[in-house]
Design an enzyme around this catalytic site. Structure first.
Site, PDB file in Angstrom:
ATOM      1  N   LYS A 140       5.054   0.267  -0.675  1.00 46.75           N
ATOM      2  CA  LYS A 140       4.359   0.465   0.599  1.00 46.75           C
ATOM      3  C   LYS A 140       4.856   1.766   1.209  1.00 46.75           C
ATOM      4  O   LYS A 140       6.031   1.904   1.541  1.00 46.75           O
ATOM      5  CB  LYS A 140       4.620  -0.706   1.541  1.00 46.75           C
ATOM      6  CG  LYS A 140       3.901  -0.586   2.880  1.00 46.75           C
ATOM      7  CD  LYS A 140       4.183  -1.805   3.754  1.00 46.75           C
ATOM      8  CE  LYS A 140       3.482  -1.697   5.097  1.00 46.75           C
ATOM      9  NZ  LYS A 140       3.772  -2.880   5.954  1.00 46.75           N
ATOM     10  N   LYS A 156       0.331   0.183  -1.532  1.00 41.20           N
ATOM     11  CA  LYS A 156      -0.352   0.357  -0.249  1.00 41.20           C
ATOM     12  C   LYS A 156       0.072   1.691   0.348  1.00 41.20           C
ATOM     13  O   LYS A 156       1.265   1.962   0.424  1.00 41.20           O
ATOM     14  CB  LYS A 156       0.028  -0.797   0.695  1.00 41.20           C
ATOM     15  CG  LYS A 156      -0.602  -0.704   2.074  1.00 41.20           C
ATOM     16  CD  LYS A 156      -0.124  -1.840   2.976  1.00 41.20           C
ATOM     17  CE  LYS A 156      -0.751  -1.722   4.361  1.00 41.20           C
ATOM     18  NZ  LYS A 156      -0.266  -2.764   5.286  1.00 41.20           N
TER      19      LYS A 156
END
Length: 355
Positions: A226, A279
């Site tokens: 992330k 992400k």
């Protein structure tokens, strides 16, 4: 000579005259090129293109994120994310029924918390908003895969994913609270918990905590790579979870790094992650591809709020076709190697795919 069937909208005689005019020898016949392989043979018709298609997107590949808020009969538009809503529990159930009918197998729930404090205690309240939403959805539709965000930022006054002590987001203490949050979701009946916090060691700790409480069947969808991205802005507006001070760069990854992403996903797999996630998605297609090659567990990608918003804004300006841009981007994420995609376009994409 060029055959008439080769150029349907121009008489063959006209084509030959044009080509003869550009040859050094007017008397020389115009002949077909001497090519052994012509790639366009595999593009000639829709049927042929379908036969040789390398990547296929299906509603089964999609996960629909939903925002849950206290209330009843509530569908509150999210200003920063047009077309998305903060939903009361009863409306979440209705949305899940619609999603299931569209062939989408999973939803991921995020809580909009009105009871924030410095320790994020509402995150692990057994009677909390997300816990009640999980129970309601599973009662109404046991078959759907319900996933829940595990992080403290929606529940803390400071807006960070972990606990803050002396202006530092502390790791090990945060993991203890995240374990309590994950277990409370499992107690409510969740299928997968999805830790999005990026604290070190939290996947192994959550796995141990779940197993110790008898939740060995609850899966972990780990936000493994992330990044500290600017594309989260609209989402933070949806949950009012923007950090009040400091940024998230001490725990979210630097956009410049890809080897670090490999190490992160490897650690999460070693600690017991069932699925790993990259992400955002569109700005990190290369990372998705590398991660797909490095691990043998399913790979998820999050088509985040800023990516969603860019397509909406460009389509409103008339610069792109909304549906075509949406489908092309989702296909790119799938082609890069994602087995599943969290996307706010899930319902719209599923409808188009069904058509």
């Amino acid at each position: 000579m060029i055959r008439q069937t080769a150029l349907r909208h121009c008489p063959a005689s006209d084509v030959e005259v044009i080509l003869r005019a550009n040859t050094t020898s007017p008397s020389k016949k115009v002949c077909a090129m001497d090519l052994v392989y012509r790639p366009r043979r595999l593009r000639r018709t829709a049927a042929v293109r379908a036969l040789v298609r390398e990547t296929t997107l299906h509603p089964n590949n999609l996960i629909y994120p939903l925002f849950v808020k206290e209330g009843e009969g509530l569908r509150e538009p999210i200003e920063s994310m047009p077309g998305q809503f903060r939903l009361s529990v009863d409306e979440v159930v209705a949305e899940c029924l619609e999603v299931w009918d569209l062939g989408i197998p999973a939803v991921n729930l995020f809580g909009y918390c009105d009871k924030k404090d410095a320790l994020g205690t509402e995150a692990f309240n057994p009677d909390g908003l997300i816990q009640r939403a999980v129970g309601a959805v599973k009662d109404a539709l046991p078959e759907i895969c319900v996933q829940t965000d595990v992080a403290l930022d929606p529940y803390t006054t400071h807006g960070h994913d972990g606990l803050v002590v002396d202006d530092e987001v502390v790791n090990d203490e945060s993991v203890e609270v995240l374990c309590q949050q994950a277990v409370s979701h499992a107690d409510a009946g969740v299928d997968w918990v999805a830790p999005s916090d990026m604290m070190d060691g939290r996947i192994g700790a959550i796995r141990d905590a779940l197993d110790a409480e008898g939740h060995t069947d609850v899966g972990i969808l780990a936000y493994s790579a992330k990044y500290a991205s600017c594309f989260y802005g609209p989402f933070r507006g949806a949950l009012e979870s923007t950090p009040s001070k400091m940024d998230k760069k001490t725990y979210q990854m630097a956009p410049e790094n890809v080897r670090e992403a490999i190490r992160e996903v490897q650690l999460d797999v070693e600690e017991g992650a069932d699925v790993v996630m990259v992400k955002p998605a569109l700005a990190y297609l290369d990372v998705i591809s590398v991660v797909r090659d490095e691990v043998d567990v399913p790979v998820a990608a999050y088509n985040v709020s800023g990516e969603y918003g860019m397509i909406l804004a460009a389509s409103e300006k008339g610069w792109v076709d909304r549906d075509k841009a949406m489908m092309e981007c989702l296909l790119a994420i799938k082609r890069a190697g994602a087995d599943m995609i969290l996307t706010y376009f899930a319902k719209d994409a599923a409808r188009l795919l069904s058509d």
